[in-house]
Design a protein around this motif. Sequence first.
Motif, PDB file in Angstrom:
ATOM      1  N   ALA A  56     -11.383  12.403  36.830  1.00 54.90           N
ATOM      2  CA  ALA A  56     -12.691  12.954  37.192  1.00 54.90           C
ATOM      3  C   ALA A  56     -12.893  14.306  36.515  1.00 54.90           C
ATOM      4  O   ALA A  56     -13.967  14.591  35.966  1.00 54.90           O
ATOM      5  CB  ALA A  56     -12.795  13.093  38.710  1.00 54.90           C
ATOM      6  N   GLN A  64     -13.567  13.752  32.841  1.00 57.41           N
ATOM      7  CA  GLN A  64     -14.908  13.221  32.588  1.00 57.41           C
ATOM      8  C   GLN A  64     -15.956  14.297  32.750  1.00 57.41           C
ATOM      9  O   GLN A  64     -16.909  14.361  31.980  1.00 57.41           O
ATOM     10  CB  GLN A  64     -15.179  12.036  33.509  1.00 57.41           C
ATOM     11  CG  GLN A  64     -14.328  10.855  33.071  1.00 57.41           C
ATOM     12  CD  GLN A  64     -14.623   9.608  33.841  1.00 57.41           C
ATOM     13  OE1 GLN A  64     -14.941   9.675  35.014  1.00 57.41           O
ATOM     14  NE2 GLN A  64     -14.502   8.463  33.183  1.00 57.41           N
ATOM     15  N   ALA A  65     -15.754  15.171  33.728  1.00 56.14           N
ATOM     16  CA  ALA A  65     -16.712  16.252  33.936  1.00 56.14           C
ATOM     17  C   ALA A  65     -16.656  17.203  32.742  1.00 56.14           C
ATOM     18  O   ALA A  65     -17.678  17.629  32.215  1.00 56.14           O
ATOM     19  CB  ALA A  65     -16.397  16.997  35.224  1.00 56.14           C
ATOM     20  N   ASP A  99     -19.735  12.141  32.868  1.00 57.46           N
ATOM     21  CA  ASP A  99     -20.328  11.812  34.163  1.00 57.46           C
ATOM     22  C   ASP A  99     -21.853  11.721  34.061  1.00 57.46           C
ATOM     23  O   ASP A  99     -22.522  11.356  35.011  1.00 57.46           O
ATOM     24  CB  ASP A  99     -19.898  12.822  35.243  1.00 57.46           C
ATOM     25  CG  ASP A  99     -20.018  14.277  34.757  1.00 57.46           C
ATOM     26  OD1 ASP A  99     -20.373  14.475  33.576  1.00 57.46           O
ATOM     27  OD2 ASP A  99     -19.755  15.184  35.562  1.00 57.46           O
TER      28      ASP A  99
END
Lengths: 539, 307
Positions: B47, B50-51, B56
């Motif tokens: 996560a 991806q950020a 995202d």
Amino acid sequence: MKRRLLLGTALGFALTGAAWADTNPRTGEELAAEQDYTYWMLDSAKSLDPNLATSVEDSDVIRSLVEGLYNEDADGNLVPAVALSHAVSDDLTTYTFTLRPEAKWSNGDPVVAGDFVYAWQRITDPALASEYAWYIELMQVVNAGAITRGEKPASELGVKAIDDHTLEVKIEAPLPYFPKMLTHPSTFPLHKATIEAHGAEWTKPGNYVGNGAYVLTEHLVGEKIVMEKSPTYWDAANVIMSPITAVTINDENAAWTRYVAGELDRSTVPSGQFPRLSAEYPGEVTSTPSACSYTYIINLAEGKGNEALKDVRVRQALSLSINRDVIIDNILQAGQIPAYSWTPGAMNGFQMPSMDVASLTQAERDEKAKALLAEAGYGADKPLAFTMNYNTSEGHQKIAVAIQQMWKQTLGVDMTPQNFEWAVHTDKMHGGDFDMARYAWCGDYNEASTFLDLWTSYSGNNDSKYANPEYDKLMKDAKTMADPNPNYTAAEGLLAADMPIIPIYHYTSVRAVKPDIKGLSSNNVLNTWYAKDLYRVAQ
Amino acid sequence: MLNFVLKRLAIAVPTLLILIILSYILMYAAPGGPFTREKALPPQVIANLQARYGFDEPLWKQVVIYVWNIVAHFDFGPSYIFKDRSVNDIIGQGFPVTLRYGIISFVVASVAGIGLGVVAAIRHNTLVDYFAVGVSIGAQVLPNFVLAPILVLTFTLWLGWLPGGGWEGGEWRYVVMPVLALATSYMASIARITRSSMLEVLTSNHIRTARAKGLPEAKVVIRHALKPALLPVLSYLGPAFVGMITGSVVVDMYFSTGGIGKAFVDSALSRDYAVMMGVTLLVGILYIVFNLLVDVLYAWIDPKIRY
């Protein structure tokens, strides 16, 4: 050695004012006049930032440029690096490290406890998005997981500078092998001012500030990395070799050719040629145990995979009827070790459990396998068929075809090997879209739990989805035991009985090293080595 | 003419946009991603990654941001695999390398190929012709991944004349084998195209006229036959030039040149989207430019062609 190639770097070296003695100050051996060292890397280093490094190539280079709390000696035991020693609290959760006052960064600044605090906070910080953030969590440093999840600020990490030369680390629960995990580059200190001044560009030659035995002078992706002796390193007097050149050669045959041509001091050997070359170059071409295991994993997830493989007798039969010696002697041919259990026997302190199957002959194993399969109800009238995924590679394919034959001939079982490009294979495995899949695992630190933790039900890498509460308990309890080895042995026993995976072999590391190079360990299963320990003797 | 060039350049813009959008879609359609690892990364780490890289956002927005960064800042983004390098960095280091051995290969392949083809055509059905055809067929069927090890065995191990790999800023001893490995098969194609085209031209009316008015054979060949015979060669040379200056994965891998050729394969296999897009765009732009250049050259060589 390649003199012309080295002219430029040799000049630079002369300018740094360093010079080698005629004899090795530690061993008294007579040294060669030229102390350059050129070694082979399979692939380019991905990042030289210790917080962002991911590959073996990265770690090998970073260990020359930056130094952590401890180093490893030739056998994998800890030796003081920036830390002189440490004390542990009575509840085994607070470690206090005394740092070496003379340790310096390559720009002359002293290495202080705050440099470790900065690096550890940075790697767990979600803003950096480090892939190895989980390593600090694995070390159980207080709040590491919460920080990576963005629930707490990085400043709440359980690491504190008591003063410039005292570092305190708090961990969530006792972890007997915590100090052993400190040789990993993810735990190395960083020079904050440099990173803040240059941002992502700080790892470029010229910007790079490390506290290791070498400084970075050239980094050409796909070609080479060059490092020269650092005059500010605390133990510079004992650093003999310089410059150190890491050459990227993606083709093993090309690497070997350049080794023979004298362009490399250390190389690999093309696969399949170990028997011939180790006879032709005795002492130069060797094979040593390595902390990696090769296995086929079986999909045990609910509603996924092949139902037949969920019968433990079928899995046992399949494992028994693999003739591992044939695979090693005829396909791999580099002294690999047949695997009947998961953890490689060479892991520091690990007692490999004695497996009954290991002492049987293959004919006896085959008999047992046939009986087990018949008992499970499979045979000519109810044939067993399933698929086995592997990632595209000649080696994996040869093994798959051999095993396919063994199962067909011994058990009448139809296994269909399916090959996929690596990313697709991995995606399918993590997604549970397979019956059986090829897998390999290499240890992150020199202790058996780096292998055995994998098959706990709560492990993110347990793609087999094996879940045994007894196994989980053994591994959880092992974390706090003074001697966890009995639990490891018991856990191996459970794996052998439940057989969620079929171990095939333990890797060896095959290498060719010029006979005048000394100081490379042949007994470190993680293949951790330090350029500062190497030297070239006069011949 | 100017109109033609401007029109072609105007078409290039939507062509590149389509290239970007299609590449983006194909990239995402392939299973796995840049953060697929054999040791699966924990969900929170994925996560965070991806950020950090903007995954995202919805796909259309990613494409818009990507194009905007290129147009406004000439920024092709960071590599997802080489964590401390940007795509500009990677191309900036690798492209000059392939450009150097590519241009030399191009010159070698063109000069040798055209020379061989012309000689073979003039001495049609003689031993010289058979030799030239033999050489070019041999060079064509010898793939560079076979040729590269043969070169290293010969020049490095047996003769000891050349280093087995490396680049060293393009010092000539490091350039010889990459050039031979890359140029050989192009040279063979050029020779075959030149030969057949030359044979055709040599039987045409204007050559018969030239010979009839008593011009020396050398003049007939060079002034009257070569120019029209080179037209088909030229349309091959445009794309071949781009192919050579964007390098070869075999050359880069076998000779450790650090060139851009390897980035094509590596970025695709490791799903390093940004690098993949960067090199795709680079090749796309080069193709458009050199195809245009070939068309302009066509008009210059052949007065019958008008745009």
